[in-house]
Design a protein around this motif. Structure first.
Motif, short mmCIF file in Angstrom:
data_model
loop_
_atom_site.label_atom_id
_atom_site.label_comp_id
_atom_site.label_asym_id
_atom_site.label_seq_id
_atom_site.Cartn_x
_atom_site.Cartn_y
_atom_site.Cartn_z
N SER A 1 0.94 -1.24 0.04
CA SER A 1 -0.02 0.03 0.02
C SER A 1 0.88 1.13 0.02
CB SER A 1 -0.84 0.14 1.24
OG SER A 1 -0.16 -0.15 2.45
N VAL A 2 1.94 1.04 0.56
CA VAL A 2 2.88 2.50 0.54
C VAL A 2 3.79 2.53 -0.67
CG1 VAL A 2 5.01 3.27 1.76
CG2 VAL A 2 3.03 2.51 2.82
N VAL A 3 4.44 1.19 -1.29
CA VAL A 3 5.39 1.39 -2.23
C VAL A 3 4.44 1.68 -3.49
CG1 VAL A 3 6.91 -0.18 -3.68
CG2 VAL A 3 6.84 -0.23 -1.25
N CYS A 4 3.39 1.16 -3.77
CA CYS A 4 2.65 1.17 -5.08
C CYS A 4 2.10 2.65 -5.10
CB CYS A 4 1.39 0.24 -5.09
SG CYS A 4 2.05 -1.43 -5.56
N ARG A 5 2.26 3.61 -4.17
CA ARG A 5 1.97 5.01 -4.22
C ARG A 5 3.07 5.63 -4.61
NH1 ARG A 5 -0.14 6.84 1.49
NH2 ARG A 5 0.01 8.89 0.47
N SER A 6 4.25 5.22 -4.83
CA SER A 6 5.34 6.19 -5.17
C SER A 6 5.30 6.46 -6.52
CB SER A 6 6.61 5.17 -5.01
OG SER A 6 6.73 4.09 -5.63
N SER A 7 6.07 7.48 -6.94
CA SER A 7 6.05 7.93 -8.28
C SER A 7 6.39 7.12 -9.33
CB SER A 7 6.79 9.25 -8.24
OG SER A 7 8.28 9.17 -7.96
N TRP A 8 7.25 6.28 -9.10
CA TRP A 8 7.76 5.30 -9.76
C TRP A 8 6.96 3.91 -10.25
CZ3 TRP A 8 9.55 0.71 -7.88
CH2 TRP A 8 9.95 0.80 -6.58
#
Length: 295
Positions: free
Chosen positions: A265-272
């Motif tokens: 849930s946190v990583v998939c919000r990153s810009s990349w």
């Protein structure tokens, strides 16, 4: 005897009737953004950290008695997930579910609404202003609370049995440990499905993309995918002959699901990663270039 060259009109007609390659498939719904409020942005990071903290604090009790611990923590997990979706995510079908970067549309005012404009300029009394604020707050709460309760209901009624069957198909005991399997499936369903149902409803096209791993990356899809991958990797230590009490089913699977949800849930919000999705088939243009290179 030589044949006459084709006329320009015939060439144009042939070009117009030539088959056009279909466009590359795209997800039916855009990625889901966290609501643009300071509370939503803050709690979207606090929530996964809180889940991991609870898991760490209660891990010894989980090892000692998995059934009792999963049963006792299930209502708290349901409450936390409902709070998360209501605070951080737009409900399905609401005006809050706008595309990234779009602001909510303002209500248009026509030429015949001059009297309404004048009314707006007149300051309201304190009682009327307070009453209107309470009504608006109650309306906004119902817009979020009803979808949250519906998503919680569908999660328990539909997602939990499906995940329990999948756990059995992936190696969970069929004739024993039934309580452990059902409770583990309920925890995984709350982690993975509550937010998906809340933001997408029962849209069949979106759910086909969910099962086909064709959704764009966002906090909702990342949490669901992370839950599934975390549970899968969490099953690895179970058959190892380390003789540790925490290797019993389904402790490591549940631990992996919690960690996977928090990370996904946190990583998939990153810009990349945000907005990107897996393409199992190359676009038609890339396929034509590959064929030409092979020739």
């Amino acid at each position: 005897m030589t044949s006459a060259p084709p006329s320009p009109h015939r060439a144009a007609n042939a070009a117009s009737t030539a088959p056009v390659p279909p466009p590359a498939m795209k997800p039916s719904a855009p990625p889901v953004n966290i609501l643009p409020t300071q509370l939503a942005r803050t709690y979207s990071f606090v929530h996964p950290a809180a889940l991991l903290a609870i898991l760490a604090v209660r891990f010894e009790a989980l090892v000692a008695n998995p059934v009792a611990e999963m049963l006792n923590t299930l209502p708290f997990l349901a409450l936390l997930q409902v709070s998360y979706v209501m605070v951080c995510l737009p409900p399905a079908g609401s005006v809050l579910a706008s595309k990234p970067g779009e602001s909510l549309p303002a209500s248009p005012v026509g030429e015949g609404d001059e009297k309404e404009k004048e009314k707006r300029k007149v300051p309201l009394r304190a009682g009327k202003l307070s009453r209107r604020k309470n009504q608006a707050h109650a309306a906004g709460l119902s817009v979020k609370l009803i979808p949250a309760l519906l998503s919680l209901t569908l999660t328990f009624l539909l997602a939990t049995p499906v995940l329990a069957i999948l756990l059995v198909l992936f190696g969970a005991p069929l004739t024993t440990h039934n309580a452990e399997t059902v409770l583990c499936a309920a925890h995984m369903a709350l982690l993975a499905s509550t937010a998906l149902v809340y933001v997408h409803g029962v849209d069949g096209v979106v759910w086909r993309e969910v099962w086909a791993f064709a959704r764009p990356a966002d906090a909702v899809w990342g949490g669901a995918l992370g839950t599934a991958l975390g549970a899968w990797f969490g099953a690895v230590p179970i058959p190892l002959d380390w003789d540790r009490p925490w290797q019993a089913f389904p402790i490591t699977i549940l631990t992996g699901a919690y960690i996977g949800f928090a990370v996904g849930s946190v990583v998939c919000r990153s810009s990349w990663l945000f907005g990107k999705w897996l393409e199992f088939m190359p676009p038609p243009e890339e396929e034509e270039v590959r064929e030409k290179k092979m020739e």
